[in-house]
Motif scaffolding. Structure first.
Motif, PDB file in Angstrom:
ATOM      1  N   ALA A 156       0.838  -1.209   0.000  1.00  0.00           N
ATOM      2  CA  ALA A 156       0.000   0.000   0.000  1.00  0.00           C
ATOM      3  C   ALA A 156       0.870   1.255   0.000  1.00  0.00           C
ATOM      4  N   GLY A 157       1.937   1.227   0.792  1.00  0.00           N
ATOM      5  CA  GLY A 157       2.818   2.398   0.857  1.00  0.00           C
ATOM      6  C   GLY A 157       3.528   2.648  -0.462  1.00  0.00           C
ATOM      7  N   LEU A 158       4.002   1.578  -1.088  1.00  0.00           N
ATOM      8  CA  LEU A 158       4.707   1.741  -2.369  1.00  0.00           C
ATOM      9  C   LEU A 158       3.766   2.293  -3.432  1.00  0.00           C
ATOM     10  N   LEU A 159       2.549   1.774  -3.470  1.00  0.00           N
ATOM     11  CA  LEU A 159       1.595   2.271  -4.463  1.00  0.00           C
ATOM     12  C   LEU A 159       1.268   3.733  -4.187  1.00  0.00           C
ATOM     13  N   ASP A 160       1.096   4.041  -2.921  1.00  0.00           N
ATOM     14  CA  ASP A 160       0.794   5.426  -2.547  1.00  0.00           C
ATOM     15  C   ASP A 160       1.942   6.368  -2.929  1.00  0.00           C
ATOM     16  N   SER A 161       3.158   5.810  -2.977  1.00  0.00           N
ATOM     17  CA  SER A 161       4.317   6.643  -3.317  1.00  0.00           C
ATOM     18  C   SER A 161       4.409   6.899  -4.823  1.00  0.00           C
ATOM     19  N   GLY A 162       3.538   6.247  -5.596  1.00  0.00           N
ATOM     20  CA  GLY A 162       3.546   6.476  -7.042  1.00  0.00           C
ATOM     21  C   GLY A 162       4.143   5.332  -7.839  1.00  0.00           C
ATOM     22  N   LEU A 163       4.522   4.261  -7.173  1.00  0.00           N
ATOM     23  CA  LEU A 163       5.043   3.122  -7.921  1.00  0.00           C
ATOM     24  C   LEU A 163       3.895   2.530  -8.745  1.00  0.00           C
ATOM     25  N   PRO A 164       4.076   2.390 -10.055  1.00  0.00           N
ATOM     26  CA  PRO A 164       2.969   1.912 -10.895  1.00  0.00           C
ATOM     27  C   PRO A 164       2.562   0.486 -10.556  1.00  0.00           C
ATOM     28  N   ILE A 165       1.259   0.249 -10.610  1.00  0.00           N
ATOM     29  CA  ILE A 165       0.756  -1.097 -10.316  1.00  0.00           C
ATOM     30  C   ILE A 165       1.324  -2.122 -11.286  1.00  0.00           C
ATOM     31  N   SER A 166       1.660  -1.663 -12.496  1.00  0.00           N
ATOM     32  CA  SER A 166       2.127  -2.613 -13.515  1.00  0.00           C
ATOM     33  C   SER A 166       3.515  -3.159 -13.205  1.00  0.00           C
ATOM     34  N   GLN A 167       4.199  -2.570 -12.252  1.00  0.00           N
ATOM     35  CA  GLN A 167       5.539  -3.061 -11.937  1.00  0.00           C
ATOM     36  C   GLN A 167       5.553  -4.021 -10.763  1.00  0.00           C
ATOM     37  N   ILE A 168       4.378  -4.283 -10.198  1.00  0.00           N
ATOM     38  CA  ILE A 168       4.332  -5.151  -9.016  1.00  0.00           C
ATOM     39  C   ILE A 168       3.556  -6.428  -9.331  1.00  0.00           C
ATOM     40  N   TRP A 169       4.169  -7.533  -8.983  1.00  0.00           N
ATOM     41  CA  TRP A 169       3.544  -8.843  -9.137  1.00  0.00           C
ATOM     42  C   TRP A 169       3.566  -9.485  -7.761  1.00  0.00           C
ATOM     43  N   ALA A 170       2.385  -9.678  -7.198  1.00  0.00           N
ATOM     44  CA  ALA A 170       2.334 -10.135  -5.805  1.00  0.00           C
ATOM     45  C   ALA A 170       1.772 -11.541  -5.707  1.00  0.00           C
ATOM     46  N   THR A 171       2.089 -12.197  -4.587  1.00  0.00           N
ATOM     47  CA  THR A 171       1.423 -13.463  -4.275  1.00  0.00           C
ATOM     48  C   THR A 171       0.921 -13.417  -2.834  1.00  0.00           C
ATOM     49  N   ALA A 172      -0.141 -14.159  -2.604  1.00  0.00           N
ATOM     50  CA  ALA A 172      -0.698 -14.262  -1.250  1.00  0.00           C
ATOM     51  C   ALA A 172      -1.422 -15.592  -1.145  1.00  0.00           C
ATOM     52  N   LEU A 173      -1.597 -16.045   0.063  1.00  0.00           N
ATOM     53  CA  LEU A 173      -2.370 -17.259   0.331  1.00  0.00           C
ATOM     54  C   LEU A 173      -3.487 -16.908   1.305  1.00  0.00           C
ATOM     55  N   PRO A 174      -4.623 -17.558   1.273  1.00  0.00           N
ATOM     56  CA  PRO A 174      -5.036 -18.461   0.210  1.00  0.00           C
ATOM     57  C   PRO A 174      -5.549 -17.678  -0.996  1.00  0.00           C
ATOM     58  N   GLU A 175      -6.170 -18.374  -1.920  1.00  0.00           N
ATOM     59  CA  GLU A 175      -6.679 -17.783  -3.167  1.00  0.00           C
ATOM     60  C   GLU A 175      -7.596 -16.574  -2.911  1.00  0.00           C
ATOM     61  N   GLN A 176      -8.481 -16.722  -1.898  1.00  0.00           N
ATOM     62  CA  GLN A 176      -9.434 -15.620  -1.633  1.00  0.00           C
ATOM     63  C   GLN A 176      -8.708 -14.350  -1.219  1.00  0.00           C
ATOM     64  N   ARG A 177      -7.634 -14.526  -0.456  1.00  0.00           N
ATOM     65  CA  ARG A 177      -6.893 -13.321  -0.047  1.00  0.00           C
ATOM     66  C   ARG A 177      -6.205 -12.702  -1.262  1.00  0.00           C
ATOM     67  N   ALA A 178      -5.666 -13.543  -2.131  1.00  0.00           N
ATOM     68  CA  ALA A 178      -5.035 -13.016  -3.338  1.00  0.00           C
ATOM     69  C   ALA A 178      -6.053 -12.204  -4.139  1.00  0.00           C
TER      70      ALA A 178
ATOM     71  N   TYR B 228      -6.185  -3.276  -4.566  1.00  0.00           N
ATOM     72  CA  TYR B 228      -5.068  -2.437  -5.036  1.00  0.00           C
ATOM     73  C   TYR B 228      -4.900  -2.389  -6.553  1.00  0.00           C
ATOM     74  N   GLY B 229      -5.596  -3.269  -7.271  1.00  0.00           N
ATOM     75  CA  GLY B 229      -5.471  -3.261  -8.729  1.00  0.00           C
ATOM     76  C   GLY B 229      -4.175  -3.867  -9.229  1.00  0.00           C
ATOM     77  N   VAL B 230      -3.429  -4.523  -8.361  1.00  0.00           N
ATOM     78  CA  VAL B 230      -2.184  -5.160  -8.802  1.00  0.00           C
ATOM     79  C   VAL B 230      -2.466  -6.625  -9.150  1.00  0.00           C
ATOM     80  N   GLU B 231      -1.541  -7.228  -9.879  1.00  0.00           N
ATOM     81  CA  GLU B 231      -1.643  -8.659 -10.168  1.00  0.00           C
ATOM     82  C   GLU B 231      -1.292  -9.417  -8.891  1.00  0.00           C
ATOM     83  N   VAL B 232      -2.213 -10.198  -8.396  1.00  0.00           N
ATOM     84  CA  VAL B 232      -1.922 -11.023  -7.212  1.00  0.00           C
ATOM     85  C   VAL B 232      -2.362 -12.452  -7.506  1.00  0.00           C
ATOM     86  N   SER B 233      -1.462 -13.376  -7.338  1.00  0.00           N
ATOM     87  CA  SER B 233      -1.808 -14.780  -7.556  1.00  0.00           C
ATOM     88  C   SER B 233      -1.302 -15.594  -6.367  1.00  0.00           C
TER      89      SER B 233
END
Ligand SMILES: NC(=O)C1=CN([C@@H]2O[C@H](COP(=O)(O)OP(=O)(O)OC[C@H]3O[C@@H](n4cnc5c(N)ncnc54)[C@H](OP(=O)(O)O)[C@@H]3O)[C@@H](O)[C@H]2O)C=CC1
Ligand SMILES: O=C(O)[C@@H]1CCC=N1
Length: 386
Positions: free
Chosen positions: A71-93, A100-105
Motif C-alpha cells: 500500500a505504501g509503495l503504491l501510494d508513493s507512485g510506484l505503478p501497479i504494472s511493476q508489481i507482481w504479488a502473491t498471497a495465500l489463500p486464493e481468496q486473499r489473493a 489495489y489493482g495489482v496482479e496477485v496470484s
C-alpha cells in the motif's frame, strides 16, 4: 487466479497517455483521436524509477506486513504494472487484487519470472523453502530481499542460485502510512542504493551491520506494537474514567501523533523534553512516579531484550531466550487477522510459539537500576525517568 506474469509490465494506464500537443483542437473528441494518431505511445517511467532504473518487483506472501509495504509503495507512485504479488489463500489473493489493482496470484514461480527485485514477506520458517522453490525461476541477476525476522543472510545466500543477490530489510507496519523505519543489511560490498530508494518511498531507511538486525527488529519492527499497547492502555483508562470510546480514541491518537512529531522536530533528548511536561508538583510527575514504581522503563528494556533474543532463536542462534512477561493484557495475533482466516495462525507456523515465561523479566528491570520504587520529589527526573 491472476494471469501468469509473461513479460516486463512496464507501462501503466497513466503511462499509456501520450504527451500533450501544443495546440489542442477545440473538439475534445477529435482531440483525443488526433492525439492518439499523431503521437506514438511513449513510456513515462520517471515515477517508477528506483535507484536510476525501472524495476519489476515481485512481492511474495503479502500478509499483514506485505500489505502495508504494498500500500505504501503504491501510494508513493510506484505503478501497479511493476508489481507482481502473491498471497495465500486464493481468496486473499483475489481480495488484494481487488483492493489495489495489482496482479496477485498464489503462484510464486510465475510472479518472480523477470522480476528484478523479489521481496519476501512470508513467515520466517517459510523463507528458505520458498527460495528453493522459486530458485529456477529467478533472474540470474535478481535481488532477493527478505523482510523476515531472524533469517540470516547466510540462509538467504545458500538458498538461491549463484549470482542472485540477497539482502535483508527490517521495516514496520507504518509503511502503509509511508512512515516506516527500515534497516537494511547485505553482504559486504553490496550497492544498496536501489533498495534505499525503494524503502525511502515508505519512510526512513538506514543501513546497519547484520549483527544488529535482531535488535533493530525489536526496536523498529516490533516497536509499533509497544506504542499500540500504550495507546490501548491509555484509551482503556480514559474510557474506564468515563469518556466515550470514540472521543478517547481521537484524543489518544492525536496525542501520540503530536508527541511523535514534537519529538522528531526537537533536538532535545526525549528525557529532556519530558521534563518540560512534568511540572513540579503536578499531574505528570504523579503519573511518572507510578510508572517508575512499576519499573516501566526496565520492563520496556526487558521487552526489547526478549524480542531480540527471539530473533536470535529464529536465526538458529541458541542463546537462551529470557522469560517474557506474560500479563493478563497479553494480546494474541488471532484477534486481528486480515482477510484470510488462516493467516493469523501463520505467526505460529513461523515458529513464534510463546517463549513461555512467567511473570517477570527477572533481573532485567533491576539490572537497569530502574527500580527505586519509592516516590520521587517533584521535578526529580533522572535517566530512568519512569
Ligand atoms: N507484521 C509486522 O509488523 C512485521 C513483520 N515482519 C516479518 O514479515 C513477515 C510476515 O509477517 P506478517 O505479515 O506479520 O505475517 P502474515 O502471516 O500476516 O503474512 C505472511 C503471509 O505469507 C503467506 N505465506 C506463507 N507461506 C507462503 C508461501 N509459500 N507463498 C506465498 N505466501 C505464503 C501467509 O499465508 P498463510 O497465512 O495462509 O500461511 C501469510 O498471508 C515475517 O517474516 C515477519 O517476521 C517484519 C517486520 C514487521
Ligand atoms: O513479531 C514478529 O515476529 C514480526 C517481526 C517484527 C514485527 N513483527
Amino acid at each position: 487466479m491472476a494471469p501468469p506474469h509473461t513479460g516486463h509490465p512496464l507501462v501503466t494506464h497513466e503511462e499509456h497517455r501520450p504527451p500533450p500537443t501544443e495546440t489542442p483542437p477545440a473538439d475534445p473528441v477529435v482531440f483525443a483521436e488526433v492525439r492518439w494518431r499523431r503521437a506514438p505511445m511513449r513510456r513515462f517511467r520517471l515515477k517508477s524509477r528506483i535507484g536510476g532504473r525501472t524495476m519489476d518487483i515481485a512481492m511474495l506472501g503479502v500478509g499483514h506486513l506485505g500489505e502495508a509495504v504494498l500500500a505504501g509503495l503504491l501510494d508513493s507512485g510506484l505503478p501497479i504494472s511493476q508489481i507482481w504479488a502473491t498471497a495465500l489463500p486464493e481468496q486473499r489473493a483475489a481480495a488484494l487484487a481487488d483492493r489495489y489493482g495489482v496482479e496477485v496470484s498464489t503462484d510464486n514461480r510465475s510472479a518472480v519470472t523477470e522480476a528484478d527485485l523479489v521481496l519476501l514477506s512470508v513467515p520466517p520458517v517459510a523463507v528458505a523453502p520458498l527460495l528453493k522453490a522459486i530458485g529456477p525461476d529467478l533472474e540470474p541477476d535478481a535481488t532477493v530481499v527478505s523482510l523476515a525476522a531472524g533469517v540470516p543472510l547466510s540462509t538467504l545466500a545458500s538458498s538461491v542460485p549463484k549470482g542472485v543477490h540477497v539482502a535483508r530489510a527490517m521495516t514496520n507496519i507504518a509503511a502503509r502510512a509511508r512512515q516506516a523505519a527500515t534497516a537494511l543489511c547485505a553482504p559486504e560490498g553490496t550497492d544498496l542504493t536501489e533498495l534505499e530508494d525503494l524503502f525511502d518511498r515508505v519512510g526512513v531507511t538506514v543501513t546497519v551491520d547484520e549483527s544488529l538486525m535482531d535488535l533493530v527488529t525489536a526496536v523498529a519492527g516490533s516497536g509499533p506494537a509497544f506504542l499500540f499497547s500504550l495507546a490501548d492502555a491509555l484509551t482503556t483508562a480514559a474510557v474506564d474514567g468515563g469518556m466515550e470510546p470514540e472521543a478517547a480514541r481521537v484524543l489518544v491518537d492525536q496525542m501520540l501523533l503530536g508527541a511523535c512529531l514534537h519529538l522528531q522536530s526537537s533536538d532535545e533528548a526525549p528525557a529532556a523534553i519530558l521534563e518540560r511536561i512534568a511540572t513540579p508538583g503536578g499531574t505528570t510527575r504523579a503519573a511518572l512516579d507510578v510508572l517508575r514504581a512499576g519499573h516501566a522503563s526496565g520492563t520496556v528494556k526487558a521487552a526489547v531484550q526478549a524480542a531480540t533474543a527471539r530473533g536470535h532463536a529464529l536465526s538458529g542462534d541458541d542463546r537462551p531466550e529470557p522469560d517474557t512477561p506474560a500479563g493478563p493484557d497479553h494480546h494474541e495475533r488471532s484477534a486481528v487477522s486480515p482477510d484470510s482466516p488462516g493467516s493469523a495462525g501463520s505467526a505460529g507456523s513461523a515458529g513464534s510459539e510463546s517463549s513461555g515465561g512467567s511473570a517477570g523479566a527477572k533481573g532485567s528491570a533491576g539490572s537497569l537500576g530502574a527500580a527505586d520504587s519509592g516516590g520521587s520529589e517533584p521535578g526529580d527526573i533522572d535517566s530512568d525517568h519512569f
